[in-house]
Design a protein around this motif. Structure first.
Motif, PDB file in Angstrom:
ATOM      1  N   GLU A  83      -1.592   1.826   9.560  1.00 54.99           N
ATOM      2  CA  GLU A  83      -0.587   0.786   9.272  1.00 54.99           C
ATOM      3  C   GLU A  83      -0.613  -0.286  10.358  1.00 54.99           C
ATOM      4  OE1 GLU A  83       2.915  -1.531   9.256  1.00 54.99           O
ATOM      5  OE2 GLU A  83       2.425  -0.130  10.851  1.00 54.99           O
TER       6      GLU A  83
ATOM      7  N   ARG B 270       1.249   5.333   0.438  1.00 52.93           N
ATOM      8  CA  ARG B 270       0.576   6.506   0.998  1.00 52.93           C
ATOM      9  C   ARG B 270       1.545   7.688   1.024  1.00 52.93           C
ATOM     10  NH1 ARG B 270      -4.861   6.686   1.799  1.00 52.93           N
ATOM     11  NH2 ARG B 270      -4.672   7.724   3.796  1.00 52.93           N
TER      12      ARG B 270
ATOM     13  N   GLU C 232      -1.610   7.811   9.500  1.00 51.29           N
ATOM     14  CA  GLU C 232      -1.087   6.704   8.683  1.00 51.29           C
ATOM     15  C   GLU C 232      -0.488   5.610   9.552  1.00 51.29           C
ATOM     16  OE1 GLU C 232      -1.685   6.412   5.608  1.00 51.29           O
ATOM     17  OE2 GLU C 232      -2.371   8.450   5.209  1.00 51.29           O
TER      18      GLU C 232
ATOM     19  N   ILE D  77       0.874  -1.182   0.000  1.00 52.51           N
ATOM     20  CA  ILE D  77       0.000   0.000   0.000  1.00 52.51           C
ATOM     21  C   ILE D  77       0.907   1.227   0.000  1.00 52.51           C
ATOM     22  CG2 ILE D  77      -1.617   1.365   1.389  1.00 52.51           C
ATOM     23  CD1 ILE D  77      -2.805  -1.236   2.439  1.00 52.51           C
TER      24      ILE D  77
ATOM     25  N   THR E 291       2.951  -1.436   4.154  1.00 49.91           N
ATOM     26  CA  THR E 291       2.623  -0.054   3.780  1.00 49.91           C
ATOM     27  C   THR E 291       3.908   0.734   3.562  1.00 49.91           C
ATOM     28  OG1 THR E 291       0.549  -0.080   5.013  1.00 49.91           O
ATOM     29  CG2 THR E 291       1.489   2.084   4.537  1.00 49.91           C
TER      30      THR E 291
END
Ligand code: ADP
Length: 161
Positions: A108, A93, A104, A91, A120
């Protein structure tokens, strides 16, 4: 093995800040899936299908480096479940400031517990894009202003409203 990352978000609308993250993601991954998380109880400014059209237009007209390497999809439910359905294990970000970091990091940690196979990757925003946010763009539009300076080049937001 092909390296694929999901870049999830609301993208209401996709901004120059999002583009900066996506471009750097394309240096690290073979392909990016830009996933528009659809929350039926949140209306937003652009309907999700228009958000997707805008992002497709950005990458269709974009530098050849992204040629065929960016896919845009809508999804409902947990981001990790969408990754699992698509077999995606990363992922992507973006981090603008300490508030983003706290949010975040919480996400995570939750994802790592539920979806341990997913990693992530968070990228720092280049300084010039730190003040750029979808919310700011929405406010400018709502007040009748022109948000073009915050949007990828060539995007006429009126087409997508
Ligand atoms: P969400 O509602 O999931 O936060 P957003 O569309 O607002 O969705 O953002 C998607 C991702 O892009 C998030 O990781 C967010 O931190 C990042 N992002 C948003 N604006 C910027 C920006 N100006 N620079 C870098 N990253 C950004």
């Amino acid at each position: 093995m092909e390296r694929v990352a999901l870049f999830p978000g609301s993208f209401d609308p996709f901004t120059l800040g999002h583009l900066a993250v996506a471009e750097r993601g394309l240096e690290m991954f073979d392909r990016l899936v830009v996933g528009i998380g659809v929350n039926a109880s949140k209306a937003g400014l652009l309907v999700p299908e228009r958000r997707a059209e805008l992002i497709r237009e950005v990458f269709a007209g974009h530098a050849s480096a992204s040629e065929g390497r960016v896919e845009v999809e809508l999804y409902e439910g947990l981001t990790g479940d969408f990754c699992r359905r698509r077999g995606i294990r990363h992922i992507l970000r973006g981090l603008r400031n300490p508030a983003d970091f706290i949010y975040e990091h919480d996400m995570e940690m939750a994802n790592a517990r539920i979806f341990p196979e997913i990693t992530t990757v968070a990228l720092f925003t280049p300084a010039e894009y730190i003040p750029v946010s979808s919310r700011l763009v929405r406010e400018i539009i709502t007040m009748g202003g022109d948000p073009a300076g915050f949007l990828p080049r060539g995007i006429d937001i009126k087409k997508f409203l």
